[in-house]
Design an enzyme around this catalytic site. Structure first.
Site, PDB file in Angstrom:
ATOM      1  N   ALA A 192      35.083 -65.165  13.199  1.00  0.00           N
ATOM      2  CA  ALA A 192      35.949 -65.986  14.055  1.00  0.00           C
ATOM      3  C   ALA A 192      37.368 -65.407  14.087  1.00  0.00           C
ATOM      4  CB  ALA A 192      35.974 -67.415  13.546  1.00  0.00           C
ATOM      5  N   LYS A 244      20.454 -32.547   7.735  1.00  0.00           N
ATOM      6  CA  LYS A 244      20.357 -32.295   9.172  1.00  0.00           C
ATOM      7  C   LYS A 244      19.932 -33.619   9.794  1.00  0.00           C
ATOM      8  CE  LYS A 244      18.475 -29.102  12.557  1.00  0.00           C
ATOM      9  NZ  LYS A 244      18.193 -30.051  13.622  1.00  0.00           N
TER      10      LYS A 244
HETATM   11  S1  IVH Z   1      25.942 -27.537  12.127  1.00  0.00           S
HETATM   12  C1  IVH Z   1      26.373 -24.083  15.710  1.00  0.00           C
HETATM   13  N1  IVH Z   1      25.142 -29.552  10.737  1.00  0.00           N
HETATM   14  O1  IVH Z   1      21.077 -29.676  14.782  1.00  0.00           O
HETATM   15  C2  IVH Z   1      25.625 -25.256  15.295  1.00  0.00           C
HETATM   16  N2  IVH Z   1      24.180 -29.263  12.873  1.00  0.00           N
HETATM   17  O2  IVH Z   1      19.068 -27.810  15.608  1.00  0.00           O
HETATM   18  C3  IVH Z   1      26.088 -25.712  13.946  1.00  0.00           C
HETATM   19  N3  IVH Z   1      22.561 -31.002  13.495  1.00  0.00           N
HETATM   20  O3  IVH Z   1      22.898 -28.468  17.497  1.00  0.00           O
HETATM   21  C4  IVH Z   1      25.647 -27.076  13.752  1.00  0.00           C
HETATM   22  N4  IVH Z   1      22.741 -32.167  11.638  1.00  0.00           N
HETATM   23  O4  IVH Z   1      23.358 -30.891  16.785  1.00  0.00           O
HETATM   24  C5  IVH Z   1      25.012 -28.905  11.893  1.00  0.00           C
HETATM   25  N5  IVH Z   1      24.580 -31.316   9.359  1.00  0.00           N
HETATM   26  C6  IVH Z   1      24.440 -30.672  10.517  1.00  0.00           C
HETATM   27  C7  IVH Z   1      23.563 -31.109  11.527  1.00  0.00           C
HETATM   28  C8  IVH Z   1      23.454 -30.365  12.706  1.00  0.00           C
HETATM   29  C9  IVH Z   1      22.158 -32.085  12.829  1.00  0.00           C
HETATM   30  C10 IVH Z   1      22.090 -30.635  14.838  1.00  0.00           C
HETATM   31  C11 IVH Z   1      23.164 -30.031  15.697  1.00  0.00           C
HETATM   32  C12 IVH Z   1      22.591 -28.723  16.176  1.00  0.00           C
HETATM   33  C13 IVH Z   1      21.137 -28.912  15.955  1.00  0.00           C
HETATM   34  C14 IVH Z   1      20.415 -27.615  15.819  1.00  0.00           C
END
Ligand code: IVH
Length: 736
Positions: free
Chosen positions: A35, A116
């Site tokens: 609220a 990731k």
């Molecule tokens: S670093 C130049 N860190 O995974 C790209 N990416 O499969 C460096 N992703 O396009 C990315 N978790 O969108 C990075 N901890 C993480 C990540 C991550 C998910 C994604 C990201 C990338 C894709 C590639």
């Protein structure tokens, strides 16, 4: 208030709201009540309306979404958005590390290992600390501009602190937390909407929506994991960048590990594989990055991915086991789900005894038979699923399974006939009195938008149903204080009594709720397709609840809808019609010729009632279906016995007639409300709606009145431009 004061106050309120947003959405540790939050929000809204020049697109008030757009604009990435190379084995991790050692000429290389996230990549551009644009990855060179949608992500700051550099392009992942995803699917299922397969699909689908107000209702979140263009700051390492992100209150990955040798990298990857299951969102790997930005620059990138990073993908663990039987579970929304009863096996650290088979289509597609040996998988935190059958191990006595035959066409919980709603793969129990559905129904029934019965929130509702105090929603009106005071809402081992105070509150508010308006009752019953607006519209057409099953108007809406749908699905001209035999075509033509004039006639008859599209053919069919069913009729007679008669407070089937005779100046008129009024907005809205008026959120030429209290600047201006009559609260009272 002078302009300077207004500007300062807007900034102060914005900062305070953002602070509470963060506490609530990110730290799950709110410091003020809902609220009080609403009050701050409203104060800011009012000020911004009065001083539109000081209202920033990044104000916390914009997080609820804005006007729908026609399509997404495209924007080029200043720095290309690359992908990452995937690896699937520890020996490939060694290869990666050896390459780094060779290319950099050093034996120890500081690296960072982090989850990731299984979401959708996005790039957020902050200029002078203000969110300027959010762009999807697209093809890596150009993406969609999704700024309005991203603004609704509550855990994301729209303004950064004074430490922010001139330009900071934060890259990261938009995702949906598992619990919020599951909850959203339950709600979608209840509303008859298609459920999403997994949080990633839900996130991708949500970001494609053109109406950011819809996006605002979906539980999106963001975690930063990189950067693009940066001006006004030298970033030396990924770890220092992480520190900056934390200072700027941008969400970062947690946990992360630091390592400078390959053994430690592998240890971290293994630790993450255990911890990631408790993160509350989907992860499918570990990202390993070289920490030093100078080293990253020396390593460079291929056309597809940087050479300084790799993603170790965790295999979803799979195991073979025997399917002993298939049983049927009735969900809290009535969906019948076939469940595999398995020989217990250890998968990803837990013993799995049961796995979902989703629905009959899945069973047919995978040709799953009882006594088969099957492969099961537990991918991340998702419920175990049967992946496939090991055909080579199929015994001769394996039995095909048919859900409908297995339950003999009846719900295993309540024995009422099951149906497969059009467009759905699942079979459902449509009996609203089915015990499997009772706690869900009860929650909707007592919710604020329905009968607003205090003290029967989630846990209490579940326990009341579980312990048999409430079997039918009407039972809530027959509860006694003494019964509730001693009611254990804990467990046998750790009892927690509801107490006399809470019990009294429930009984008293339930007593009051008996007289709630019909519209609230209709919404509270949770009839499929009958949401708040449809309920309100239905309540305009009947005097009380007992008239609904006999309502000719609602029956006409249903018939019109059904015939129109048939005509749409059975066209006479189109490729669909050319496949028909001569007889089939003649039959279709005859039906079509009978239906068309009938639809016209119904349209003419219904014109006088000006029924809003919110109560369409489908909702009408569902409403009548419910009240005409055995369980619906049983409920009505019990209500009669109990002396409960929900009555329409907005009864006005023919609005035009009412206006002519001057019954009320509100009936059939559309209102927009702005500024501060003497009572909460919802109360005033109810009063207008109860008198047959409509309340809309934005002004257009169709608006009849702008009800304006204190403040209300921009809407007043717009009303004046459009020639909409502006009225005060006193004027409204007179109209009423
Ligand atoms: S670093 C130049 N860190 O995974 C790209 N990416 O499969 C460096 N992703 O396009 C990315 N978790 O969108 C990075 N901890 C993480 C990540 C991550 C998910 C994604 C990201 C990338 C894709 C590639």
């Amino acid at each position: 208030m002078n302009p300077d004061e207004a500007r300062t106050e807007i900034a102060r309120l914005s900062a305070e709201l953002e602070h509470h947003n963060r506490l609530y959405y990110e730290e799950a540790a709110p410091e003020i009540s809902d609220a009080d939050y609403d009050k701050l929000f409203r104060d800011l809204e009012l000020l911004e309306a009065a001083w539109p020049d000081f209202a920033s697109p990044n104000s916390p008030t914009k997080r609820v979404g804005g006007k729908p757009i026609d399509g997404f604009e495209q924007q080029a990435h200043v720095v290309r958005m690359l992908s990452i190379d995937d690896v699937f084995s520890e020996s490939e991790v060694h290869d990666f590390f050896n390459r780094m050692v060779k290319n950099l000429g050093e034996s120890k290389i500081p690296m960072i290992i982090e989850p990731k996230i299984d979401g959708v990549a996005a790039s957020l551009i902050y200029r002078d600390g203000e969110l300027e644009a959010a762009i999807t990855r697209g093809d890596g060179t150009t993406g969609d501009v999704i700024t309005e949608n991203v603004r609704t992500i509550r855990s994301l700051p729209l303004r950064l602190g004074p430490q922010a550099p001139a330009v900071l392009e934060v890259r990261g992942e938009i995702y949906m937390p598992n619990d919020a995803f599951a909850q959203m699917n339950v709600e979608r299922d209840e509303e008859g909407l298609q459920v999403f397969a997994n949080p990633r699909n839900a996130t991708a689908g949500t970001l494609k929506l053109l109406d950011s107000r819809e996006v605002a209702k979906r539980p999106l979140a963001f975690i930063a994991h990189g950067f693009g263009q940066v001006e006004g700051l030298e970033i030396e390492s990924f770890s220092s960048y992480r520190e900056l992100l934390k200072e700027l209150k941008l969400p970062t990955n947690d946990p992360v590990w630091h390592a400078d040798g390959v053994e430690d990298v592998i240890k971290a990857i293994r630790k993450l594989d255990v911890e990631r299951h408790n993160l509350g969102y989907g992860t499918d790997g570990a990202v390993v990055k070289v920490d030093s930005i100078a080293a990253q620059a020396r390593l460079g990138a291929t056309a597809r991915a940087p050479r300084w990073a790799m993603a170790y993908k965790y295999p979803p663990e799979q195991k073979e086991t025997v399917l002993h039987d298939i049983t049927i579970q009735v969900g809290r929304t009535g969906t019948l789900t076939p469940v595999a009863e398995l020989e217990p096996v250890l998968v990803s650290g837990t013993t799995v005894r049961r796995a979902t088979l989703h629905n009959q289509d899945e069973i047919d597609r995978k040709d799953v038979r009882i006594h088969d040996t099957v492969v099961i998988e537990k991918a991340g935190e998702i419920i175990p699923a049967v992946v496939k059958v090991v055909l080579a191990k199929r015994p001769t006595h394996a039995v095909p399974f048919n859900l409908y035959d297995y339950v003999d066409g009846k719900c295993p919980r309540c024995e009422s006939p099951i149906v497969q709603p059009e467009g759905f793969v699942a079979w459902k129990c449509m009996n609203f009195s089915c015990p499997a559905q009772a706690s869900n129904r009860l929650k909707q029934f007592v919710s604020r938008k329905a009968l607003d019965i205090d003290g029967v929130g989630g846990k209490v509702a579940e326990k009341l149903v579980e312990r048999g105090l409430i079997e039918d929603i009407l039972d809530i009106f027959e509860l006694h204080v003494d019964q509730l005071a001693d009611f254990n809402i804990g467990t046998a081992a750790e009892p927690r009594m509801l107490g006399e105070k809470n019990g009294t509150k429930i009984v008293e508010t339930a007593k009051r709720a008996r007289n709630a308006p019909l519209a609230k009752w209709l919404y509270g019953l949770g009839i499929p397709q009958v949401g708040e607006s449809a309920a309100l519209e239905a309540s305009r057409l009947v005097k009380d609840i007992f008239e609904i099953p006999e309502s000719e108007i609602i029956a006409m809406i249903r018939e019109k809808g059904e015939k129109e749908t048939w005509l749409k699905d059975n066209p006479l001209r189109s490729s669909k019609a050319s496949d028909l035999s001569v007889d089939e075509f003649a039959e279709r033509k005859a039906t079509s010729e009978a239906y068309k004039p009938r639809v016209k006639e119904l349209t003419e008859q219904l014109a006088a009632y000006s029924v809003s599209p919110e109560l369409g053919g489908v909702a009408s069919a569902s409403l009548l279906g419910y009240f005409q069913s055995d369980s619906g009729q049983a409920m009505l007679s019990r209500m009669k016995e109990m002396g409960i008669c929900p009555t329409s407070t907005n009864y006005l089937p023919e609005p035009a007639k009412a206006t002519e005779s001057g019954a009320s100046g509100v009936a059939g008129k559309t209102f927009v409300i702005t500024g501060t009024l003497s009572a909460p907005r919802n109360e005033i809205k109810d009063r207008i709606q109860n008198a047959g008026g409509k309340v809309s959120g934005s002004i257009s030429s169709k608006t009849d009145y702008l009800l304006s209290g204190e403040g209300g600047g921009s809407k007043r201006d717009k009303a004046e431009t459009l020639g909409v009559t502006i009225i005060s609260e006193a004027d409204l009272d007179e109209l009423l």
